[in-house]
Motif scaffolding. Sequence first.
Motif, PDB file in Angstrom:
ATOM      1  N   GLN A 159       7.716  -7.382  -3.077  1.00 53.10           N
ATOM      2  CA  GLN A 159       6.424  -7.103  -2.469  1.00 53.10           C
ATOM      3  C   GLN A 159       5.833  -8.316  -1.762  1.00 53.10           C
ATOM      4  OE1 GLN A 159       3.572  -5.340  -5.121  1.00 53.10           O
ATOM      5  NE2 GLN A 159       4.707  -3.415  -5.306  1.00 53.10           N
ATOM      6  N   SER A 178       0.828  -1.200   0.000  1.00 51.74           N
ATOM      7  CA  SER A 178       0.000   0.000   0.000  1.00 51.74           C
ATOM      8  C   SER A 178       0.862   1.249   0.000  1.00 51.74           C
ATOM      9  CB  SER A 178      -0.918   0.001   1.225  1.00 51.74           C
ATOM     10  OG  SER A 178      -1.717   1.149   1.249  1.00 51.74           O
ATOM     11  N   ASP A 179       0.716   2.054  -1.061  1.00 54.14           N
ATOM     12  CA  ASP A 179       1.399   3.340  -1.129  1.00 54.14           C
ATOM     13  C   ASP A 179       0.433   4.434  -1.587  1.00 54.14           C
ATOM     14  OD1 ASP A 179       1.011   2.688  -3.760  1.00 54.14           O
ATOM     15  OD2 ASP A 179       3.140   2.521  -4.266  1.00 54.14           O
ATOM     16  N   LYS A 180      -0.870   4.122  -1.521  1.00 53.44           N
ATOM     17  CA  LYS A 180      -1.926   5.058  -1.906  1.00 53.44           C
ATOM     18  C   LYS A 180      -1.958   5.334  -3.406  1.00 53.44           C
ATOM     19  CE  LYS A 180      -3.093   5.680   2.419  1.00 53.44           C
ATOM     20  NZ  LYS A 180      -4.364   5.160   2.976  1.00 53.44           N
TER      21      LYS A 180
END
Length: 552
Positions: A504, A369-371
């Motif tokens: 990831q 999650s990095d927006k």
Amino acid sequence: MKKILFYISISLLIIPASSCRKGFLDRAPLDAISDANFWTTEEQLTLALKALYANVKNNNTVAMDQMGDNSINSSTSDAYRIFGSGNFDPDLSSVNAEWVSQYSGIRQCNVFLANYEKATTVPQAIKDQMAGEARTIRAYMYMNLVSYFGDLPLVTTPLKIDELYGPRNTKKEIIDFILKELEEAAAQMQKEPQTKTNLGRFSKGVALGFKARMALYDSRWDVAEKAAKDVMDLGVYALYSTGKPAVDYYNLFTYAGKLSAGANKETIAARINLTDVSMHNISRETQVPDQASRYNPTKALVDAYLCTDGLPIEQSPLYKEDTYANLFVNRDPRMRQTILAPGAAWGGKKDGNPANTNAGIFTAPKFVSDKLGCVTITGYYFTKYVEVSTVAAVSKDQNDIHVLRLAEILLTYAEAKLEQNTLTQADVDLTINKLRDRVGMKKMDIAELAAAGLDLRTEIRRERRVELAREGQRWYDIIRWKQGSLLAADVKGMKKSLATVPSQVSNLAADANGYIIVMTGRQFVDPKHYLFPVPLTQIQRNPALAPQNPGW
């Protein structure tokens, strides 16, 4: 009689009257009606009837698939994820919420049915139609309750919300009531299909279709067969198809398949959604661009899709798992129209670079999650039920939620025939192969299945799973097939080696074969988990509900 659209959403009961036809919502809630003169006109009956439709499940129909093994919510607090895990107790508030919401709706139906005949100036045919609708909605809620809790109090007269219901009737008594009620309701209603003047209203086909579903759930094969055939013989429903096998199945669950669009004759019952009247958030929650998806397809579902030669992936020489993209090659076309494949349009990419013209095209799963993009916890995303144009907005989705459609009726007919040992190739062609023809999939051939060593029952059940994925049926099927062990299995995702960015997934748990372990610690105790517990709160209020369901 005024022609008024039946927009069946709970939001209809609370939006300002100015946003729809004058007077449409300018009324007291059904539970608060006290005027002895209320039940006198057709308009008053119509207003009361509309309130009942709020009890037909909306987006919950989609979310309920997360009780089974097709999908999993990224939130560990999601009620349906908890239900499916088996890790809860009788005091779980969500269990009580199911009980309370269904009985509250049943009470509303009972009030209507106890009063509608007071409208002596309304033509009997109109009152009969309305009564049939109310009885069908009540039966639908009892279907949900009996599937969850088994023995139940059978309440058919108005009681106060806080009034005790008394002891439980047996499951058989409840189901006998449901089937009889639906048969009689069908006789009261018209067989007309959905039109722009009666969108959302139940008709004869809905009652017969629910009867087929209830009979199937209870293994009353002959009853299920007849009810399904009765729906098929009405001559008012047809599979949605525009001659485009690569997209028709997908389009059925987007705006193209909305009943108001006029082209869909397949959907028998649906929750209707319209701009600024009743909308939901399913498309966004599925591919939310800056968070984790609320709906993550499982490895178990992905593996269920056959190859285009009609063989399971374990047997087909066409299956390759060497790249993520190849998972979707040579598979049942419904897979690409349900599970997002590389190269497909999607709304899950949030990209701050305006020069990137491919932000709307899916390439690979995202785990961190990095927006800047939708995160998956399994490696897969859904595309079924996603209207890509609405993903960027919050609660602006207008997809209809299909509660019952002809495809389910065809599958019910085939399964009921199978379980009575009367299924023929002609029956398969009449049902399952029509579904396969829509998407251009190889037809099912009973002789070929036998030659390949495949079990016909397994393949009939597989067909139901893939056709009805994300439509809330999977948990009910697992329970009635006595396959509870599937719910105890770890929830898994894709093979870690297929990740585009290995870093990831490097810290994600995996099994011995390298598949991501998304959730472990699920349990299913037989016979305990074949029923929900009666809510502790309800037993405390009404000791006559005891004894508790087995194992709880």
